[in-house]
Every structure is written in structure tokens, then in C-alpha cells.
Scaffold this motif. Sequence first.
Motif, PDB file in Angstrom:
ATOM      1  N   ASN A  71       0.861  -1.189   0.000  1.00 32.39           N
ATOM      2  CA  ASN A  71       0.000   0.000   0.000  1.00 32.39           C
ATOM      3  C   ASN A  71       0.899   1.242   0.000  1.00 32.39           C
ATOM      4  N   PRO A  72       1.605   1.505  -1.130  1.00 34.31           N
ATOM      5  CA  PRO A  72       2.665   2.522  -1.185  1.00 34.31           C
ATOM      6  C   PRO A  72       2.216   3.884  -0.668  1.00 34.31           C
ATOM      7  N   ARG A  73       3.080   4.491   0.147  1.00 33.90           N
ATOM      8  CA  ARG A  73       2.717   5.686   0.906  1.00 33.90           C
ATOM      9  C   ARG A  73       2.989   6.985   0.147  1.00 33.90           C
ATOM     10  N   LEU A  74       2.083   7.926   0.344  1.00 33.15           N
ATOM     11  CA  LEU A  74       2.202   9.236  -0.275  1.00 33.15           C
ATOM     12  C   LEU A  74       3.457   9.960   0.196  1.00 33.15           C
ATOM     13  N   GLU A  75       3.829   9.800   1.477  1.00 29.13           N
ATOM     14  CA  GLU A  75       4.989  10.517   1.994  1.00 29.13           C
ATOM     15  C   GLU A  75       6.283  10.094   1.307  1.00 29.13           C
ATOM     16  N   VAL A  76       6.387   8.830   0.912  1.00 30.43           N
ATOM     17  CA  VAL A  76       7.572   8.373   0.184  1.00 30.43           C
ATOM     18  C   VAL A  76       7.580   8.958  -1.228  1.00 30.43           C
ATOM     19  N   VAL A  77       6.409   9.061  -1.834  1.00 27.17           N
ATOM     20  CA  VAL A  77       6.298   9.667  -3.161  1.00 27.17           C
ATOM     21  C   VAL A  77       6.792  11.113  -3.111  1.00 27.17           C
ATOM     22  N   ARG A  78       6.358  11.857  -2.117  1.00 21.66           N
ATOM     23  CA  ARG A  78       6.794  13.255  -1.994  1.00 21.66           C
ATOM     24  C   ARG A  78       8.300  13.343  -1.773  1.00 21.66           C
ATOM     25  N   ALA A 114       3.492  20.976 -11.246  1.00 17.73           N
ATOM     26  CA  ALA A 114       3.799  22.159 -10.438  1.00 17.73           C
ATOM     27  C   ALA A 114       3.146  22.115  -9.062  1.00 17.73           C
ATOM     28  N   GLY A 115       2.007  21.462  -8.934  1.00 17.36           N
ATOM     29  CA  GLY A 115       1.292  21.424  -7.658  1.00 17.36           C
ATOM     30  C   GLY A 115       1.676  20.211  -6.831  1.00 17.36           C
ATOM     31  N   ILE A 117       1.335  16.422  -5.601  1.00 18.95           N
ATOM     32  CA  ILE A 117       1.020  15.196  -6.319  1.00 18.95           C
ATOM     33  C   ILE A 117      -0.362  14.648  -5.971  1.00 18.95           C
ATOM     34  N   TRP A 118      -0.841  14.814  -4.742  1.00 18.20           N
ATOM     35  CA  TRP A 118      -2.129  14.255  -4.344  1.00 18.20           C
ATOM     36  C   TRP A 118      -3.289  14.877  -5.117  1.00 18.20           C
ATOM     37  N   GLU A 119      -3.081  16.082  -5.654  1.00 15.64           N
ATOM     38  CA  GLU A 119      -4.121  16.716  -6.463  1.00 15.64           C
ATOM     39  C   GLU A 119      -4.468  15.874  -7.690  1.00 15.64           C
ATOM     40  N   LEU A 120      -3.498  15.122  -8.203  1.00 18.52           N
ATOM     41  CA  LEU A 120      -3.766  14.259  -9.354  1.00 18.52           C
ATOM     42  C   LEU A 120      -4.667  13.090  -8.981  1.00 18.52           C
ATOM     43  N   PHE A 121      -4.568  12.645  -7.726  1.00 18.49           N
ATOM     44  CA  PHE A 121      -5.354  11.503  -7.270  1.00 18.49           C
ATOM     45  C   PHE A 121      -6.768  11.905  -6.849  1.00 18.49           C
ATOM     46  N   THR A 122      -6.959  13.158  -6.497  1.00 19.74           N
ATOM     47  CA  THR A 122      -8.280  13.637  -6.084  1.00 19.74           C
ATOM     48  C   THR A 122      -8.986  14.390  -7.204  1.00 19.74           C
ATOM     49  N   ASN A 123      -8.473  14.219  -8.426  1.00 20.62           N
ATOM     50  CA  ASN A 123      -9.093  14.785  -9.637  1.00 20.62           C
ATOM     51  C   ASN A 123      -9.139  16.304  -9.655  1.00 20.62           C
ATOM     52  N   LYS A 124      -8.261  16.953  -8.891  1.00 14.08           N
ATOM     53  CA  LYS A 124      -8.162  18.410  -8.971  1.00 14.08           C
ATOM     54  C   LYS A 124      -7.362  18.839 -10.190  1.00 14.08           C
ATOM     55  N   SER A 125      -6.599  17.910 -10.731  1.00 12.62           N
ATOM     56  CA  SER A 125      -5.844  18.142 -11.959  1.00 12.62           C
ATOM     57  C   SER A 125      -5.601  16.794 -12.613  1.00 12.62           C
ATOM     58  N   SER A 126      -5.036  16.818 -13.809  1.00 11.45           N
ATOM     59  CA  SER A 126      -4.765  15.571 -14.533  1.00 11.45           C
ATOM     60  C   SER A 126      -3.286  15.475 -14.870  1.00 11.45           C
ATOM     61  N   VAL A 127      -2.840  14.268 -15.122  1.00 17.11           N
ATOM     62  CA  VAL A 127      -1.440  14.040 -15.475  1.00 17.11           C
ATOM     63  C   VAL A 127      -1.181  14.620 -16.866  1.00 17.11           C
ATOM     64  N   GLN A 128      -0.215  15.514 -16.947  1.00 20.42           N
ATOM     65  CA  GLN A 128       0.121  16.149 -18.218  1.00 20.42           C
ATOM     66  C   GLN A 128       1.461  15.678 -18.772  1.00 20.42           C
ATOM     67  N   GLY A 129       2.164  14.866 -18.000  1.00 21.01           N
ATOM     68  CA  GLY A 129       3.459  14.356 -18.421  1.00 21.01           C
ATOM     69  C   GLY A 129       4.091  13.586 -17.274  1.00 21.01           C
ATOM     70  N   ALA A 130       5.218  12.943 -17.531  1.00 22.09           N
ATOM     71  CA  ALA A 130       5.930  12.192 -16.498  1.00 22.09           C
ATOM     72  C   ALA A 130       7.320  11.847 -17.005  1.00 22.09           C
ATOM     73  N   LEU A 131       8.262  11.680 -16.076  1.00 18.87           N
ATOM     74  CA  LEU A 131       9.551  11.122 -16.443  1.00 18.87           C
ATOM     75  C   LEU A 131       9.365   9.675 -16.899  1.00 18.87           C
ATOM     76  N   LYS A 132      10.303   9.179 -17.674  1.00 15.82           N
ATOM     77  CA  LYS A 132      10.248   7.778 -18.068  1.00 15.82           C
ATOM     78  C   LYS A 132      10.586   6.892 -16.881  1.00 15.82           C
ATOM     79  N   THR A 133       9.935   5.729 -16.837  1.00 14.53           N
ATOM     80  CA  THR A 133      10.195   4.757 -15.779  1.00 14.53           C
ATOM     81  C   THR A 133      10.514   3.395 -16.378  1.00 14.53           C
ATOM     82  N   GLY A 134      11.196   2.585 -15.568  1.00  8.77           N
ATOM     83  CA  GLY A 134      11.467   1.196 -15.923  1.00  8.77           C
ATOM     84  C   GLY A 134      11.332   0.329 -14.693  1.00  8.77           C
ATOM     85  N   VAL A 135      11.370  -0.970 -14.873  1.00  9.99           N
ATOM     86  CA  VAL A 135      11.119  -1.905 -13.778  1.00  9.99           C
ATOM     87  C   VAL A 135      12.066  -3.096 -13.867  1.00  9.99           C
ATOM     88  N   VAL A 136      12.649  -3.471 -12.734  1.00  6.80           N
ATOM     89  CA  VAL A 136      13.226  -4.802 -12.572  1.00  6.80           C
ATOM     90  C   VAL A 136      12.259  -5.545 -11.667  1.00  6.80           C
TER      91      VAL A 136
END
Length: 391
Positions: A71-78, A114-115, A117-136
Motif C-alpha cells: 500500500n505505497p505511501r504518499l509521503e515516500v512519493v513526496r 507544479a502542484g 502530487i495528491w491533487e492528481l489523485f483527487t481529480n483536482k488536476s490531470s497528469v500532463q506528463g511524467a519522467l520515463k520509468t522502468g522496472v526490474v
Amino acid sequence: MLDFSHQIKTKFVFGKEAESQVGRELQKLGVQRVLLHRTDGFHLRGLIKNIKESLAAHDIFCCELGGVKPNPRLEVVREGIKLVRDKDIDFILAVGGGSVIDSAKAIAAGAVYAGDIWELFTNKSSVQGALKTGVVLSYPAAGSESSNVTVINNTDTNQKLLVSSEYLTPAIVFMNPELTYTLPKRLVAAGIVDIFSHICERYFAPDTYIGVIDRMEEAALKTLVSIGAKALDNPEEYQYRSELMWLATIAQNDTLGVGRVHDWGTHVIANELSALYDKTHGETLSAIMISWMQYVYKQDIHRFARYARKVFDVTAKQDVEAQALEGIRRTKEFFRELNMPTNMNELDIQILDVQKLADKVQYDKHTGTIGKFAMLDKRDVVNILNDAAKC
């Protein structure tokens, strides 16, 4: 089939020692500075060391961020967003399973937003871009390695919410089934339930039958039933672990779900159960799914009867309702073979507040319901939770 637009942008590097190709493949992508985002644990130390050596061999800068929990935490994301900006990171590499992948995706989106990150999850804004990601990938379950979804838990508000966007799909995933050999048995079982549920959320749909998609879903479910317990009992059997790893991926990147409406009612309830009581996602799914099935099967009894016949080989000699109920019983039996809970009593929740849980469910703002196979309002959710609590 309904109209659809479907593109999988992820490159899959699958097989033994796939992780040894990290540096070379990221160099091809033009990556220069990597945030290596990982779960904590002794079992990953050797893997992390090898990945760092591969990156260094290709002159790619690397810094690390751990601390990811189920259940990944918002504080780690920030924390990750700040680190990405401070270190001028251009690529995020997640090492682990769904939780760390979702955390990496959220960091990638938040780093260019710019704002907060939680605003994207509560629909106050939408994702307009992102860095590239990869996975092991070291834990096959959520299928986040090639999906466009991230799910994050805000412990301040006890909410577990999701965001979906084409910008969130990882660019590349390294998949070595041998990395799953040392996973705890309980974790593998929870992952199998998650995979099973992802397919069911697509299979139990309100639309008409689609021959190729139905048969693909049924074959995937039948395979999980066939190899699930074997994969737990034979942790170093490459064939079982490789099938699980690929099934987790195709179950969630919509290979098995194009052209039809998806339900997601079980997931919506289970997500709130995970957030409120900090329980493993796969366990909350198995604790809810049987009660959901028993509550909605008459919505399309023929669909459930087909599920019973195709997935569990239930005889067609029984009447339709008997077939449907036998399929639900076999599903419960399958979860028990995996030693997964089939009701909320088995989740070891000390004080269960059904009404509070139902109130926190994210209902559609227009209809006040969840789900598409059966549109469930709050009263329905309470009934399902009460059934799951008394079983």
C-alpha cells in the motif's frame, strides 16, 4: 467488440539474468541519471548491487530511494519527487513489485507537476506528463510493470486512490522469474489472487460475449487454478514462476480486456479495506470476492455458469444455477488451497466498522455506484461487507 484504442509502449526483457541487461538497455534509451527506487529487504541486496554495477559500467549516474511498503505511501512519493528534482534525475527504475512500481510512477508524474502530487489523485488536476520509468520485476502480482495505472495510499486521510494516464506506462521491464524463488509463500499466494482478480474484473462484464477475449481470459484463469498451488509448493520450478510472471503482466495491461467494459467493484471495495486496515491487497481481494460473487451472480447467471464450466470443468449436466454456485464454491476452494482468506474474519481485523468502510468507498459521482457488471450502491456494498464479515 466495443471500440477501443490500445497501445503497449513497454519493452519486455524476459528470461534468466534479464536484470544484467539494465545498463545496456537504459543507455540505448539515452538515460543519464537514474533514481533506483526499491523496496527494503535483505533479499534484494545482491540484485541491487548487480543493477548498480550494470549502470556504472555504462556511465549512468545512480542514487537510491527505499522505504516502500505494501500500500505505497504518499509521503515516500513526496520524498522521491524532491530527490528527483534535487539530483536532476531523468529516469526512475523501480526494483520490486507493484507497490514500488506504483510509487515510482507517482514520483515520475509528480516531478513534472507544479502542484502537490495528491491533487492528481483527487481529480483536482490531470497528469500532463511524467519522467520515463522502468522496472526490474521481482514480485509478479499487480501487473503495474506495463499498465498505465498507479495506486497510492494517503495515511493522513485513509484513502487509497488511483490515477491512470498513458504517461505512466513504464518504458521497459526486466523480468527474470528466478528472482521470485525466495519470495515468502504468503506473498506469492496474495499475488496469485491479485492476478486472478484482475482477469475476473474483465471477464464479468455487462456486455455480450466476445469469443477470442472470453477464451483468452478463461485460459488464463484455468492456468492459474492449475499451477497456483504447485507454484507455492515448488518455489524453484522455473516453468511455474515464468507463467505466473507473464500472467501478471497480461492480466493488467489489457491484453485480456480490450473491447469490453470492466467491472472493478471488488477492487474498489478491497482498496479501501487495504487503506483503512493496512492489509495486503491480495488478501483483501480474496476476503471480498466470494461474497461479491454470491451477491451478484444472478445478474448474469449464464455468465457464472460458463465460468464454472470453462475454468473449473464443472459438468454441464447440472442446471445453470447449480453450475454457477459450484463455480463460486470452487473459487473459494482455490483460494483456500493458496491459504488465502475467504472472508474478513480471517483478515484478523480487531474492530471492523462496516459502515465506515462503505462510506469511504469511491462511488461514481454521477450514479452513486461502483461496478459495471452489477452497479452497486452503498447499501449493496454494506450487504456484501456484512456477508464477508459473517462467513
